[in-house]
Design a protein around this motif. Structure first.
Motif, PDB file in Angstrom:
ATOM      1  N   UNK A  21       0.840  -1.205   0.000  1.00  0.00           N
ATOM      2  CA  UNK A  21       0.000   0.000   0.000  1.00  0.00           C
ATOM      3  C   UNK A  21       0.873   1.252   0.000  1.00  0.00           C
ATOM      4  N   UNK A  22       2.036   1.171   0.617  1.00  0.00           N
ATOM      5  CA  UNK A  22       2.941   2.327   0.595  1.00  0.00           C
ATOM      6  C   UNK A  22       3.577   2.481  -0.788  1.00  0.00           C
ATOM      7  N   UNK A 105       4.261  13.409   4.395  1.00  0.00           N
ATOM      8  CA  UNK A 105       5.292  12.366   4.386  1.00  0.00           C
ATOM      9  C   UNK A 105       4.996  11.375   3.267  1.00  0.00           C
ATOM     10  N   UNK A 106       3.737  11.000   3.166  1.00  0.00           N
ATOM     11  CA  UNK A 106       3.328  10.051   2.135  1.00  0.00           C
ATOM     12  C   UNK A 106       3.668  10.588   0.745  1.00  0.00           C
ATOM     13  N   UNK A 109       7.455  10.478   0.136  1.00  0.00           N
ATOM     14  CA  UNK A 109       7.964   9.125  -0.133  1.00  0.00           C
ATOM     15  C   UNK A 109       7.537   8.692  -1.534  1.00  0.00           C
ATOM     16  N   UNK A 110       6.303   8.991  -1.890  1.00  0.00           N
ATOM     17  CA  UNK A 110       5.809   8.513  -3.182  1.00  0.00           C
ATOM     18  C   UNK A 110       6.358   9.300  -4.361  1.00  0.00           C
ATOM     19  N   UNK A 155      14.681  13.158   0.881  1.00  0.00           N
ATOM     20  CA  UNK A 155      13.559  13.343   1.821  1.00  0.00           C
ATOM     21  C   UNK A 155      13.850  14.488   2.786  1.00  0.00           C
TER      22      UNK A 155
ATOM     23  N   UNK B  52      14.688  13.018   9.792  1.00  0.00           N
ATOM     24  CA  UNK B  52      13.943  12.540   8.618  1.00  0.00           C
ATOM     25  C   UNK B  52      13.265  11.209   8.961  1.00  0.00           C
ATOM     26  N   UNK B  59       3.694   8.667   8.822  1.00  0.00           N
ATOM     27  CA  UNK B  59       2.825   8.031   7.811  1.00  0.00           C
ATOM     28  C   UNK B  59       2.431   6.636   8.291  1.00  0.00           C
TER      29      UNK B  59
END
Lengths: 167, 218
Positions: A21-22, A105-106, A109-110, A155, B52, B59
């Motif tokens: 899912x991530x 954050x999501x 990352x994506x 990031x 970080x 999340x």
């Protein structure tokens, strides 16, 4: 005491789902990928796939399914993705909203390229060692090490407003 | 192995990132830590990387249970009386295998285990070394037979030990979010391991427990 891989069925299912899912940002596709991996394991009918080796095998299959899904999606939605990336850019004022931290954050990352994203997810969220990640991705440990460092640097730059707002 | 400070910016990033993950050799780690004491710039860079990792823990993803429809489909794909069938029956709340099946399985496991142990008069550390070498199939390592049940337990002990090391390092570095995540993982997934018991009794983990209590999480 868990003596057999299948005793950990539920636990493995959840770990694989979180990873998928991530990677995909789509619960339905993630569930499909995880279920497909278990069905393939059953069809494989390989006695040697037990315990950690079966778990690792499942991660490899789920990862491959996710990548294939992402590529398909990228082909279909290239133009839309460009617009999304622009609109998803964070500003400090958004970042200070506590309920948006998770979303920020999501997004960060994506936005990472797939080779960096998958390593971040396996290390930061699944707490895997470099050697295990390397085995799943089929690359040297040195590659895991350098990609993870590069991903963290990206990031850091991307999440800087969020972290500053938090201090 | 002698540690020499990295030359390029990329090498520094890799080095600090590896320290953060506990992926450096102990002597290299010590040398780096000594270096950082007198180099606030690199120390700040490391703290930024730690921040970080902490931010990433914001999340969260919910853990779903396998849907009953999928469990049925999997069961159908794998009929017959076997471990998968039994496991799925347990997972879906159906009946467990008969006592005779359980007893036979236990007896077989005990016999194989006893035989394997007689071949392996080794302590935990040396056994886990052999096991991990087997898993990674490194050349030059002698493969020694070990019962599947024991292998599974040993792998769990090794995994729990790694989590414990990560946890203690994060507590020491005050990386609370990461530490909480590791603590929960250790107690939820590996509660029956030596490492989990050691963590529960470890005084170094007290600040984390205090934090969890204050947040009413335990």
């Amino acid at each position: 005491m868990k003596s057999d891989f299948w005793d950990s069925f539920g636990e493995n299912y959840r770990d694989l789902y979180r990873f998928a899912v991530r990677m995909l940002d789509d619960p339905e596709s993630a569930e499909d990928a995880v279920q497909e991996s278990f069905l393939r394991l059953v069809q494989e009918n390989n006695e040697r796939l037990q315990g950690e080796s079966a778990r690792r095998w499942l991660f490899v299959v789920v990862r491959n399914l996710c990548i294939s899904q992402l590529r398909k999606k990228a082909r279909q939605e290239f133009a839309v993705q460009l617009e999304d990336l622009q609109s998803a850019a964070m500003t400090p004022s958004e970042a200070v909203q506590a309920n948006e931290r998770s979303a920020c954050v999501k997004t960060a990352v994506q936005e990472l390229p797939i080779p960096l994203r998958e390593i971040v997810i396996l290390r930061e969220y699944e707490n895997m060692r470099y050697a295990d990640i390397a085995a799943i991705l089929g690359c040297p440990v040195g590659t895991v090490r350098s990609r993870l460092a590069a991903a963290r640097d990206r990031l850091r730059k991307r999440l800087e407003p969020l972290m500053e707002a938090n201090t | 192995m002698t540690w020499t400070p990295p030359q390029s910016e990329n090498e520094w990033l890799e080095c600090l990132s590896a320290w953060q993950d506990g992926e450096m050799a102990p002597d290299e780690r010590r040398s780096l830590e000594e270096f950082l004491e007198s180099n606030p710039l690199r120390k700040a860079q490391l703290q930024a990387l730690i921040a970080v990792s902490n931010s990433l823990q914001d999340w969260k993803v919910e853990d779903p249970e396998p849907s009953p429809a999928f469990v049925r489909r999997l069961k159908k794909a794998f009929p017959g009386k076997n471990r998968l069938g039994d496991s799925i029956r347990r997972s879906s709340g159906l009946s467990v295998p008969s006592w005779a099946f359980q007893f036979a399985f236990f007896l077989l496991g005990a016999l194989v285990g006893a035989f394997a142990m007689s071949l392996l008069p080794l302590d935990w550390k040396s056994t886990s070394h052999i096991l991990s070498s087997n898993v990674s199939s490194q050349p030059g390592v002698v493969n020694i037979f070990i019962a599947p049940d024991q292998a599974e337990d040993l792998l769990r002990e090794v995994a729990a030990g790694n989590l414990k090391d990560d946890l203690l390092r994060n507590v020491q570095n005050k990386q609370w979010k990461k530490a909480i995540s590791l603590y929960n993982t250790l107690l939820e997934k590996y509660a029956d391991t030596t490492a989990a018991r050691q963590v529960v009794e470890n005084k170094d983990v007290s600040p984390l427990k205090e934090l969890l209590r204050s947040e009413e999480r335990i």
